[in-house]
Enzyme design. Structure first.
Site, PDB file in Angstrom:
ATOM      1  N   GLU A  75       3.951  10.265   2.567  1.00  0.00           N
ATOM      2  CA  GLU A  75       3.181   9.131   3.083  1.00  0.00           C
ATOM      3  C   GLU A  75       2.512   8.363   1.946  1.00  0.00           C
ATOM      4  O   GLU A  75       2.400   7.123   1.989  1.00  0.00           O
ATOM      5  CB  GLU A  75       2.111   9.638   4.066  1.00  0.00           C
ATOM      6  CG  GLU A  75       1.399   8.573   4.851  1.00  0.00           C
ATOM      7  CD  GLU A  75       2.333   7.748   5.730  1.00  0.00           C
ATOM      8  OE1 GLU A  75       2.800   8.271   6.741  1.00  0.00           O
ATOM      9  OE2 GLU A  75       2.598   6.570   5.403  1.00  0.00           O
ATOM     10  N   VAL A 110       4.079   5.051   0.074  1.00  0.00           N
ATOM     11  CA  VAL A 110       4.188   3.683   0.604  1.00  0.00           C
ATOM     12  C   VAL A 110       2.830   3.187   1.106  1.00  0.00           C
ATOM     13  O   VAL A 110       2.250   3.747   2.040  1.00  0.00           O
ATOM     14  CB  VAL A 110       5.226   3.602   1.749  1.00  0.00           C
ATOM     15  CG1 VAL A 110       5.329   2.183   2.282  1.00  0.00           C
ATOM     16  CG2 VAL A 110       6.592   4.076   1.268  1.00  0.00           C
ATOM     17  N   LYS A 158       9.331   0.800  -1.990  1.00  0.00           N
ATOM     18  CA  LYS A 158       8.654   1.090  -0.712  1.00  0.00           C
ATOM     19  C   LYS A 158       9.442   0.511   0.456  1.00  0.00           C
ATOM     20  O   LYS A 158       9.576   1.129   1.519  1.00  0.00           O
ATOM     21  CB  LYS A 158       7.224   0.539  -0.755  1.00  0.00           C
ATOM     22  CG  LYS A 158       6.364   1.267  -1.813  1.00  0.00           C
ATOM     23  CD  LYS A 158       5.089   0.520  -2.140  1.00  0.00           C
ATOM     24  CE  LYS A 158       4.240   1.290  -3.148  1.00  0.00           C
ATOM     25  NZ  LYS A 158       3.116   0.525  -3.700  1.00  0.00           N
TER      26      LYS A 158
END
Ligand code: HSE
Length: 429
Positions: free
Chosen positions: A141, A144, A217
């Site tokens: 997590e 990004v 991303k």
């Protein structure tokens, strides 16, 4: 005094097991830069979380650090070999070394958290396969949009729903620089140094300013939001290295701001396109007020409609917070389901035309881009606005950078001139 009933005892036992994990989570931390220190600091302040940083590996023994030298190992492989560690957290900035370590850990079936967007975006197919083959788990997590829980939102919450678009500001450093230039009239170079001092920028800030970082991303989100696995080079990335006061002024006259926007757009005929470029953003967009190091993500879902997530996209504590959330998720056996990878239905395309503002004094580039339509031209300021094939921008992106050209999207797109159908992207309203 009344005796506790068996129901009360059962409830207390459940409550205790929920509040206090059986044993502290033993963490092996690889990397002690901005994110590693951010996580370490957060865990020091949250003893109730039940995690202990058991070992820390760093590369350079001579670098001054906030902990004594004895706190560190200088061989990350020692942590790989230590089977007493429950989780390995990898937060180094060398993508090749990160992949070596993370893939070795996954081959051992281990639980791993990483913040390395370049590594994940370059190796996602292998990383998914290793988890499936050896039963380990990888969560990322923190890779990004810093503290914004966007991967879990796309993977777990929107895992079944078709998404018209996922777009937003995915890089804190370039947004910080643009904000300083727009609000204070700062010079580009000074604003970048500030972003570096505040711990927002990558070790090599070109990754931020030339939009390689938000492109990584976007590639990661394409897998979770659309089930499309891309190589980063397939996605156009144009950044702000060559932005000037002229460009910011051009936007301001139209009550707009320049933002680096990553866009993933569903197109007709089950096609997906992705690009990352500066874009003129007006007041109607939720991204207009996303300033400084903040990131924002707009999700246009088929049935849920528009959702907007906003939060700090860079910095030790916000990114450490995302790692903390992954550690908690691992403890409750969460893993990404990659639901849309299971039945991929979309084809990736770059066969469309986008309207751009281009400021350059390089006549050759103008020819090479092959404008199909010119909307506006101002010789005195050296800019031109018009439609160009996305493929031409992809082909010439390095030359555009090196020639000092600045490109921004207006937001208009259309099918390639040889196509017949009209085209509309699901832009944030
Ligand atoms: N350099 C990155 C940024 C850090 O500025 O957004 C967070 O990924």
């Amino acid at each position: 005094m009344s005796r506790p009933s068996s129901t009360n005892l059962a409830v207390s036992a459940i409550a205790a097991s929920l509040v206090t994990p059986a044993a502290p989570l033993r963490i092996g931390l690889i990397g002690f830069g901005c994110v590693g220190q951010g996580l370490y600091d957060i865990l020091q302040h949250l003893p109730g979380f039940g995690a202990e940083v058991r070992r820390i590996a760093v590369k350079n023994p001579d670098k001054p650090r906030s902990l004594p030298k004895e706190a560190f190992s200088f061989h990350a492989d020692e942590l790989l070999q230590d089977r007493e560690l429950d989780v390995l957290v990898e937060v180094i900035d060398d993508a090749a070394e990160a992949f070596r370590l993370v893939s070795a850990a996954l081959c051992q079936g281990r639980q791993v958290v990483t913040a390395n967007k370049a590594m994940v975006s370059q190796h996602l197919p292998e990383l998914v396969a290793l988890q499936r083959e050896f039963g380990g788990t990888l969560l990322y997590e923190a890779a990004v949009c810093g503290s914004i829980p966007v991967i879990r939102t796309l993977d777990a919450y929107f895992g079944q729903e078709p998404l018209r678009s996922v777009s937003g500001i995915f890089n804190g450093s370039s947004n910080y620089v643009l904000t300083r230039m727009g609000e204070d009239g700062s010079e580009y170079a000074g604003a970048l140094v500030e972003a570096q001092h505040k711990g927002f920028a990558e070790t090599d800030p070109t990754l931020d300013m030339a939009a390689f970082d938000p492109r990584s991303k976007a590639v990661i989100l394409a897998a979770h939001a659309y089930g499309v696995l891309l190589q980063p080079e397939q996605v156009l990335n144009l950044g702000i290295e060559n932005v000037s006061a002229t460009d910011i002024g051009y936007a301001a006259v139209a009550n707009q701001k320049i933002k680096v926007v990553a866009g993933l757009y569903l197109l007709p005929d089950n096609q997906l396109t992705v690009f990352v470029t500066p874009q003129f953003v007006d007041r109607k967009s939720p991204l207009y007020t996303v300033d400084d190091e903040f990131n924002g993500v707009v999700i246009e879902a088929e049935y849920a409609g528009t959702q907007f997530l906003r939060g700090r996209g860079a910095g030790g504590h916000p990114t450490g917070s995302a790692v903390l959330a992954d550690l908690a998720a691992l403890r409750s056996s969460f893993r990404y389901a990659y639901p849309k990878l299971a039945a991929p239905t979309l084809a990736y395309t770059t066969d469309l035309e986008i309207e751009i503002y281009l400021r350059t004094d390089d006549e050759l580039i103008l020819d090479q881009l092959g404008f199909t339509d010119i909307t506006e031209e101002a010789d005195e300021d050296g800019y031109i606005v018009g439609f160009v094939p996305l493929d031409a921008l992809l082909q010439h992106r390095d030359r555009l950078r090196k020639a000092g050209a600045f490109v921004a999207r207006t937001g208009n797109v259309r099918p390639a001139t040889h196509a017949t159908d009209a085209l509309e992207l699901a832009e944030a309203e």
